[in-house]
Design a protein around this motif. Structure first.
Motif, PDB file in Angstrom:
ATOM      1  N   VAL B  78       0.941  -1.296  -0.010  1.00  0.00           N
ATOM      2  CA  VAL B  78       0.098  -0.073   0.067  1.00  0.00           C
ATOM      3  C   VAL B  78       0.752   1.214  -0.120  1.00  0.00           C
ATOM      4  O   VAL B  78       0.793   2.136  -0.702  1.00  0.00           O
ATOM      5  N   THR B  79       1.780   1.438   0.919  1.00  0.00           N
ATOM      6  CA  THR B  79       2.717   2.417   0.967  1.00  0.00           C
ATOM      7  C   THR B  79       3.715   2.566  -0.206  1.00  0.00           C
ATOM      8  O   THR B  79       3.492   3.817  -0.965  1.00  0.00           O
ATOM      9  N   ALA B  80       4.220   1.533  -0.793  1.00  0.00           N
ATOM     10  CA  ALA B  80       4.934   1.568  -1.957  1.00  0.00           C
ATOM     11  C   ALA B  80       3.957   2.120  -3.178  1.00  0.00           C
ATOM     12  O   ALA B  80       4.525   3.080  -4.049  1.00  0.00           O
ATOM     13  N   ILE B  81       2.995   1.565  -3.290  1.00  0.00           N
ATOM     14  CA  ILE B  81       1.936   1.915  -4.426  1.00  0.00           C
ATOM     15  C   ILE B  81       1.708   3.552  -4.214  1.00  0.00           C
ATOM     16  O   ILE B  81       1.611   4.256  -5.249  1.00  0.00           O
ATOM     17  N   LEU B  82       1.151   3.571  -3.216  1.00  0.00           N
ATOM     18  CA  LEU B  82       0.758   5.422  -2.962  1.00  0.00           C
ATOM     19  C   LEU B  82       1.921   6.025  -3.278  1.00  0.00           C
ATOM     20  O   LEU B  82       1.512   7.251  -3.761  1.00  0.00           O
ATOM     21  N   TYR B  90       5.294   9.851   1.827  1.00  0.00           N
ATOM     22  CA  TYR B  90       5.425   8.540   2.739  1.00  0.00           C
ATOM     23  C   TYR B  90       4.703   8.538   4.024  1.00  0.00           C
ATOM     24  O   TYR B  90       4.241   7.877   4.335  1.00  0.00           O
ATOM     25  N   TRP B  91       5.082   9.580   4.716  1.00  0.00           N
ATOM     26  CA  TRP B  91       4.509   9.773   6.098  1.00  0.00           C
ATOM     27  C   TRP B  91       2.870   9.636   6.149  1.00  0.00           C
ATOM     28  O   TRP B  91       2.376   9.208   7.012  1.00  0.00           O
ATOM     29  N   ALA B  92       2.265  10.024   5.147  1.00  0.00           N
ATOM     30  CA  ALA B  92       0.784  10.139   4.908  1.00  0.00           C
ATOM     31  C   ALA B  92       0.072   8.606   4.632  1.00  0.00           C
ATOM     32  O   ALA B  92      -0.758   8.240   4.907  1.00  0.00           O
ATOM     33  N   THR B  93       1.151   7.855   4.055  1.00  0.00           N
ATOM     34  CA  THR B  93       0.546   6.754   3.648  1.00  0.00           C
ATOM     35  C   THR B  93       0.791   5.388   4.705  1.00  0.00           C
ATOM     36  O   THR B  93       0.047   4.676   4.459  1.00  0.00           O
ATOM     37  N   ILE B  94       1.545   5.887   5.855  1.00  0.00           N
ATOM     38  CA  ILE B  94       1.460   4.842   6.993  1.00  0.00           C
ATOM     39  C   ILE B  94       0.002   4.537   7.550  1.00  0.00           C
ATOM     40  O   ILE B  94      -0.258   3.459   7.535  1.00  0.00           O
ATOM     41  N   PRO B  95      -0.399   5.600   8.004  1.00  0.00           N
ATOM     42  CA  PRO B  95      -1.802   5.477   8.646  1.00  0.00           C
ATOM     43  C   PRO B  95      -2.770   4.653   7.528  1.00  0.00           C
ATOM     44  O   PRO B  95      -3.571   3.776   7.958  1.00  0.00           O
ATOM     45  N   LEU B 234       6.262   0.862   6.944  1.00  0.00           N
ATOM     46  CA  LEU B 234       7.597   1.217   7.337  1.00  0.00           C
ATOM     47  C   LEU B 234       8.583   0.776   6.717  1.00  0.00           C
ATOM     48  O   LEU B 234       9.395   1.316   6.086  1.00  0.00           O
ATOM     49  N   SER B 235       8.376  -0.706   6.618  1.00  0.00           N
ATOM     50  CA  SER B 235       9.606  -1.530   6.018  1.00  0.00           C
ATOM     51  C   SER B 235       9.640  -1.024   4.561  1.00  0.00           C
ATOM     52  O   SER B 235      11.000  -1.011   4.204  1.00  0.00           O
ATOM     53  N   ALA B 236       8.613  -0.788   3.928  1.00  0.00           N
ATOM     54  CA  ALA B 236       8.596  -0.268   2.454  1.00  0.00           C
ATOM     55  C   ALA B 236       9.527   0.837   2.312  1.00  0.00           C
ATOM     56  O   ALA B 236      10.408   0.970   1.563  1.00  0.00           O
ATOM     57  N   VAL B 237       9.235   1.972   3.226  1.00  0.00           N
ATOM     58  CA  VAL B 237      10.317   3.244   3.193  1.00  0.00           C
ATOM     59  C   VAL B 237      11.857   2.829   3.724  1.00  0.00           C
ATOM     60  O   VAL B 237      12.648   3.300   3.045  1.00  0.00           O
ATOM     61  N   VAL B 238      11.758   2.104   4.652  1.00  0.00           N
ATOM     62  CA  VAL B 238      13.041   1.803   5.143  1.00  0.00           C
ATOM     63  C   VAL B 238      14.092   0.851   4.127  1.00  0.00           C
ATOM     64  O   VAL B 238      15.125   1.285   3.934  1.00  0.00           O
ATOM     65  N   VAL B 239      13.319   0.124   3.689  1.00  0.00           N
ATOM     66  CA  VAL B 239      14.174  -0.902   2.552  1.00  0.00           C
ATOM     67  C   VAL B 239      14.052  -0.350   1.321  1.00  0.00           C
ATOM     68  O   VAL B 239      14.924  -0.707   0.793  1.00  0.00           O
ATOM     69  N   GLN B 240      13.300   0.691   1.202  1.00  0.00           N
ATOM     70  CA  GLN B 240      13.070   1.261  -0.217  1.00  0.00           C
ATOM     71  C   GLN B 240      12.819   0.194  -1.323  1.00  0.00           C
ATOM     72  O   GLN B 240      13.123   0.711  -2.563  1.00  0.00           O
ATOM     73  N   PHE B 241      12.255  -0.650  -1.132  1.00  0.00           N
ATOM     74  CA  PHE B 241      12.013  -1.885  -2.218  1.00  0.00           C
ATOM     75  C   PHE B 241      10.916  -2.920  -1.616  1.00  0.00           C
ATOM     76  O   PHE B 241      11.163  -3.177  -0.519  1.00  0.00           O
ATOM     77  N   VAL B 242       9.969  -3.225  -2.572  1.00  0.00           N
ATOM     78  CA  VAL B 242       9.161  -4.308  -2.105  1.00  0.00           C
ATOM     79  C   VAL B 242       9.194  -5.068  -3.489  1.00  0.00           C
ATOM     80  O   VAL B 242       9.125  -4.668  -4.622  1.00  0.00           O
TER      81      VAL B 242
END
Lengths: 289, 332, 236
Positions: B78-82, B90-95, B234-242
């Motif tokens: 969800v985060t990666a796609i958004l 990115y911060w808005a996608t977490i919730p 969070l992992s999508a942002v931290v790892v930068q890859f899904v």
């Protein structure tokens, strides 16, 4: 039409393998009311043992039978050592240990044999028969798994030990009171389940190739088969395994493609659990006064 | 079997002290760490969020999931796609990711709550196995990019804060962990927590006392999915890859085993479990790729027999041994 | 001749002590009833004899101690125990239940003869031999349970509450047949019963238990005829 028939026959061939796994799961379920998540990996590991034996120069069939014996002893040993202390433990404890066994076997196979995909030989000639309807190996797999299933049913139905295993599974207290050593029967059941898993692994390995993760999908199909048939009904589990095999092939070929096979199986599992928890052939014990 | 609520002795003061000290250490930690270590510490924090959620489900509510990696994956996607397709910060996608998982968790939880014990385990097992396939589907490829996966750009520290990108992500994650911890602590201490534990220990009695068992079970499932989804996001942002194959069955299994090894039904268990999840594979993968899993498998079986209360139980035992306070809390 | 001698028997469920020093002696070939209210420890007494609970004290069967012997081996010494709730293998057929009961017999002819004997006592079971045991009526299940006990050809048969949930007529029929089994096969019988009236009619000896202790023992006739005992212990 011929294509359809071909899919059905191919489905029966893999279905026999799923049926074996389903039966192994049901055997353990009946006597312990636990679902053995490690069943697939045990079969995979046994297949590696067979591979190693063949690799060291043993002919196929002696290696096959020796593997079955090793798997039987290994399964019984596991029950005596790892599972027995958990006989009265919670579902969670049991599931955690099963999952622990699952990844232990998986990683052990990886450590010992690496993750490189290996070809596993088939004892049957490599050619098509009946106008290309199916391969010799598919026919062989059907015959081998069919024979195993028949032998097992005869064992359970007509031998005192088979009867003792069934009695112990149904009512452990009562079984002990007629002199049946129930905990030995459990070990025997585990041994048999492991042996069946080994045979299923050796039959499926020539088709899917041998690697540590080869059984995870097959385990799910086995689960689905066992649930469709009714988790406490061996006949049903076998039938369910064949149904899943054929369904998988037909759905894969005509409806959803190979991409969604596992998802479709998951849907089947959930649907059965929700709408027909006793399975299609689950036996209800009629009366309990 | 899990050590229930850990109302240990001299009470809340020592506990507050412990939490305070841990918080200080966690805040100061990045100063001491290299860039890669900071990244790893961030992974520990986000795994701890997921394990907090899973622990509510398994440890406190007694439901068994072998498939929470699926929610982790959904949150991450969800985060990666958004971020990548819709340009949402990115911060808005977490919730949003958390809410999506909450909804999916509840939807999955409704049928699942009819499934007792090992059947739920089986259904979630199937979910974990099937999800990578679903992520690879052609239909969704416009968003998921199929097998290739999605790259997520690493965000810089905002407001001109004097932090590296990794340090910023560490604090960003820590913020969510703190939030998750406080929320869980409040929830579990209150009526809802009591109900969850009652359902775990005495389902029939709980129902007869007017606890709406199915409501609590579904909500707990949804909530644990939310936690795990936030962690995944969070992992999508931290790892930068899904990519589909980062979320295999192995991930789900390691969540379950980590929570058992960490300590079921305890808040600290999540943190210990997360440390275990990151540190052990790191140490063991020097030996071979299979070694971490072998250690996992054997460790979990041993823990199940010797120390069913997990690392938390072990630490408590040692601690009580040192501080000579006899008969502390549950571990007797 | 005593077939079973129990001295100073104590037993626990976890930390709760349920038997507080029991002395019981059974005559070879006797029909003995254990009476008493719920929770008196009657079932525990049977479970203690069969090795299903941990005990202190002495249980001697045919001159050998049973203490610390596993249930599976106690059967091998010649004690058959039909537990409360009958312990039927519900999904097995009637005949399979009996074959399970005869598990310890090794010789095919012996097994067939033992099963045949059970059928001769309870012909109804023969009619239903291929039926799933779970489909039997309560009375038939009790007949099956007793048969499962006797096909192992025990020296001592323990029966736990055989009358529970059955119509009085069927209970009487079953107790009559038990009397026959005792005389014809020479099996000693120890039966735990709540239905004191009936039990005292068929038994020749009886014990009364209260909260884990033996409060009375005597011939069935003595106990049945003592109004005081009846009122204070047996409640009828």
């Amino acid at each position: 039409m011929e294509a359809l028939l071909q899919q059905v026959v191919a489905g029966l061939a893999t279905g026999g393998i799923y049926a074996s796994i389903a039966l192994a799961l049901v055997m353990i379920y009946q006597s312990t009311h636990q679902i053995n998540f490690a069943q697939g990996e045990m079969g995979m590991f046994a297949t590696y043992i067979a591979w190693a034996l063949i690799h060291w120069g043993m002919p196929y069939w002696p290696a096959f039978f020796l593997t079955v014996v090793i798997a039987f002893l290994g399964g019984a040993f596991l029950q005596r050592t790892v599972l027995r202390p958990l006989e009265n433990a919670s579902h969670l404890a049991n599931i955690v240990v099963f999952v622990g066994l699952m990844i232990t076997f998986n990683s052990l196979a990886g450590l010992l044999f690496t993750y490189t995909i290996k070809t596993f030989p088939s004892p049957f000639p490599n050619r098509l028969i009946f106008d290309g309807l199916l391969s010799f190996h598919q026919l062989g797999a059907i015959v081998v798994t069919g024979t195993v299933l028949l032998l097992l049913f005869a064992f359970f139905k007509y031998t005192p030990v088979g009867l003792a295993i069934r009695a112990g599974a149904q009512n452990p207290l009562s079984a002990r009171l007629v002199g049946i050593r129930v905990s030995h029967m459990l070990a025997l059941g585990w041994g048999l389940a492991a042996a069946i898993g080994a045979i299923a692994g050796m039959m499926v390995a020539p088709i899917v190739f041998l690697e540590p993760n080869m059984m995870s999908g097959i385990l799910l199909y086995g689960f689905a088969g066992a649930l469709i048939g009714g988790i406490d009904n061996p006949w049903g589990a076998v039938a369910g395994g064949f149904i899943i095999g054929v369904l998988e092939n037909l759905l894969g070929a005509y409806v959803i493609g190979t991409e969604l096979k596992l998802t479709a199986t998951l849907m089947i599992i959930i649907a059965v659990l929700l709408f027909k928890p006793a399975g299609l052939f689950g036996q209800r014990i009629v009366k309990r006064v | 079997m899990p050590a229930s609520s850990s109302q240990a002795l001299p009470g809340s003061r020592r506990r507050t002290l412990l939490i305070g000290a841990t918080a200080v250490v966690l805040v100061l930690l990045p100063v001491l760490l290299t860039q890669y270590q900071t990244f790893q510490a961030t992974m520990i924090l986000l795994y701890a969020i997921a394990l907090l959620g899973l622990n509510m489900l398994v440890g406190y509510n007694g439901q068994i999931s072998i498939g929470h990696g699926a929610f982790f994956a959904i949150g991450a996607y969800v985060t990666a796609i958004l971020v990548s397709s819709f340009g949402i910060p990115y911060w808005a996608t977490i919730p949003i990711a958390g809410l999506v998982c909450l909804v999916i968790g509840i939807l999955f939880g409704i049928p699942a709550l009819r499934l007792e014990g090992h059947y739920l385990a089986l259904a979630t097992f199937g979910l974990a196995l099937a999800l990578p396939q679903i992520l690879k589907l052609h239909v969704f490829e416009a968003w998921t990019k199929g097998v290739v996966g999605i790259f997520v750009r690493k965000p810089k520290a905002p407001f001109g804060l004097p932090l590296t990108a990794d340090q910023w992500l560490y604090y960003f994650t820590l913020f969510f962990l703190a939030l998750a911890f406080l929320f869980a602590a409040n929830l579990l201490r209150g009526r809802i927590g009591q109900a969850m534990i009652a359902i775990r220990d005495q389902p029939a009695a709980a129902a007869s006392m007017g606890v709406n068992v199915s409501y609590y079970k579904t909500m707990t499932f949804g909530l644990s999915a939310l936690y795990t989804g936030v962690a995944g996001a969070l992992s999508a942002v931290v790892v930068q890859f899904v990519a589909p194959d980062s979320f295999s069955l192995h991930l789900s299994i390691s969540f379950l085993l980590a929570i058992v090894i960490g300590g079921l039904g305890t808040m600290w268990g999540a943190l210990f479990g997360a440390v275990f999840m990151v540190v052990v594979p790191n140490l063991a993968s020097e030996i071979s790729t299979a070694a971490p899993w072998a250690i996992y498998g054997v460790a979990v079986i041993i823990f199940m027999y010797v120390m069913p209360t997990g690392l938390v139980g072990l630490v408590r035992k040692i601690w009580n041994g040192f501080s000579r306070t006899p008969a502390a809390g549950g571990a007797a | 001749m005593k077939v079973l001698s129990i001295k100073g028997l104590e037993a626990w469920y976890g930390r709760t002590k349920v038997l507080h020093g029991l002395d019981v002696h059974l005559d070879e070939g006797g029909f003995t009833a254990v009476l008493g209210a719920n929770g008196a420890g009657k079932t525990t007494l049977l479970r203690a004899i069969s090795g299903l609970v941990t005990v202190k004290g002495d249980i001697e069967f045919a001159g050998k101690s049973l203490v610390g012997v596993a249930p599976e081996d106690i059967v091998r010494r010649g004690i058959a125990h039909v537990p409360v709730g009958r312990g039927t293998f519900l999904a097995l057929t009637v005949e399979e239940n009996l074959r399970a009961g005869a598990y310890l017999l090794r010789n095919k002819a012996d097994i067939a003869a033992a099963i045949e004997r059970a059928y001769s006592y309870f012909p109804r079971l023969r009619e239903r031999r291929m039926q799933q045991a779970g489909t039997l009526s309560g009375g038939e299940q009790q007949m099956l349970a007793i048969s499962r006990g006797i096909v192992s050809r025990p020296r001592l048969l323990l029966l736990d509450e055989p009358s529970v949930g059955l119509a009085p007529l069927i209970v009487e029929e079953i107790f009559e047949i038990m009397k026959q089994i005792r005389t014809v096969d020479g099996v000693s019988i120890l039966v735990v019963e709540q239905n004191a009236t009936l039990a005292l009619k068929v038994a020749d000896h009886a014990f009364v238990m209260e909260t884990g202790r033996l409060v009375l023992s005597g011939t069935a006739a003595e106990i049945a005829n003592d109004d005081g005992i009846r009122r204070s212990y047996l409640g009828y």
